[in-house]
Design a protein around this motif. Sequence first.
Motif, PDB file in Angstrom:
ATOM      1  N   HIS A  75      -0.275   7.524   1.708  1.00  0.00           N
ATOM      2  CA  HIS A  75      -1.349   8.430   1.290  1.00  0.00           C
ATOM      3  C   HIS A  75      -2.707   7.723   1.323  1.00  0.00           C
ATOM      4  O   HIS A  75      -3.732   8.325   1.691  1.00  0.00           O
ATOM      5  CB  HIS A  75      -1.085   8.963  -0.118  1.00  0.00           C
ATOM      6  N   LEU A  76      -2.728   6.461   0.937  1.00  0.00           N
ATOM      7  CA  LEU A  76      -3.975   5.697   0.938  1.00  0.00           C
ATOM      8  C   LEU A  76      -4.468   5.467   2.366  1.00  0.00           C
ATOM      9  O   LEU A  76      -5.678   5.477   2.626  1.00  0.00           O
ATOM     10  CB  LEU A  76      -3.771   4.356   0.225  1.00  0.00           C
ATOM     11  N   THR A 129       0.845  -1.187   0.000  1.00  0.00           N
ATOM     12  CA  THR A 129       0.000   0.000   0.000  1.00  0.00           C
ATOM     13  C   THR A 129       0.882   1.240   0.000  1.00  0.00           C
ATOM     14  O   THR A 129       2.084   1.163  -0.248  1.00  0.00           O
ATOM     15  CB  THR A 129      -0.967   0.000   1.214  1.00  0.00           C
ATOM     16  N   ASP A 182      -6.012   8.712   3.535  1.00  0.00           N
ATOM     17  CA  ASP A 182      -7.325   8.925   2.923  1.00  0.00           C
ATOM     18  C   ASP A 182      -8.366   7.979   3.496  1.00  0.00           C
ATOM     19  O   ASP A 182      -9.536   8.347   3.661  1.00  0.00           O
ATOM     20  CB  ASP A 182      -7.231   8.742   1.409  1.00  0.00           C
ATOM     21  N   ARG A 183      -7.968   6.748   3.786  1.00  0.00           N
ATOM     22  CA  ARG A 183      -8.892   5.766   4.340  1.00  0.00           C
ATOM     23  C   ARG A 183      -9.436   6.227   5.689  1.00  0.00           C
ATOM     24  O   ARG A 183     -10.621   6.043   5.992  1.00  0.00           O
ATOM     25  CB  ARG A 183      -8.181   4.416   4.490  1.00  0.00           C
TER      26      ARG A 183
END
Length: 286
Positions: A217-218, A214, A221-222
């Motif tokens: 940044h993800l 992963t 955002d999650r």
Amino acid sequence: MKFSYFTSKQGSLLTRISRGATAGLCTVAPWVTARLGQVLLMSPHGKRDYQFSNKKPNNEINILTSLGRVHANVFGLGSKTVILSHGWADNSSCFDHLIPELVASGYCVVALDHVGHGRSCGKQAHLLAFIEALDTLIEKLESERHDISALIGHSMGAVAMMNLPDYRLAQRTVINIATPVQFFELMFERVTRAGISDKMLHQVLHRITAQHGTHWHLIRDRFHQACQQFAPLFIHDTDDRFAPFEHLQPLVNHAPERLIQTSGLGHRRILGDTGVIKDITARLTT
């Protein structure tokens, strides 16, 4: 050198020189600095040994994660279960005042020591390790037919909770206490103020998240997506130095019923406040 996200101070000339030196090292030897940075920036240095003063565990369980054995304390024999998730450089004893009240309200309480914390294995930790430990613990408890009705997290432990898969959060009460909403931004701020180049933290985060398939940044955002989707209750103090209250406001301005606001308690003492504990038990039992 021991680094702490809670004690780094504003930079002097020496701090600025150090920041420049670490930036240069990141450019010349990125793989070396990524490994060294992980040791420096991902070592909690928290208290590992502790005792519960208000209520002793009925049982202790251990689960295996990719980073080693994780320990959890189990209190009470209630038909519904509440999971407690502590923050960085802390351990499950931070909930010492909350646990007896939850047990008295009829809950089984499972308080987790994250990887590298308390009685769990390891000397290093990171947010993905927190998430994995929670996910693995929930899977084990569900396999043993625990009816998990609520998840309560403090600080980084709350950020980890909000990064669990949807099916772990759905149909459960979620309570976030003293949550650093801008988690990664605060990390970069503390590292820079301590005289470490933000390039090193970038390299460390990229290395760790790439190993888990992963990107940080993800994960960031999650967190915000899950806060909107599952509408957790936030309990936050206006004088929190480590998780600024103003960072939380955009998440709750449109839904003030999702916020319990305190003042003068700061980041850690909020966990032992009798008013906060009453608010938590009331939210769970209504």
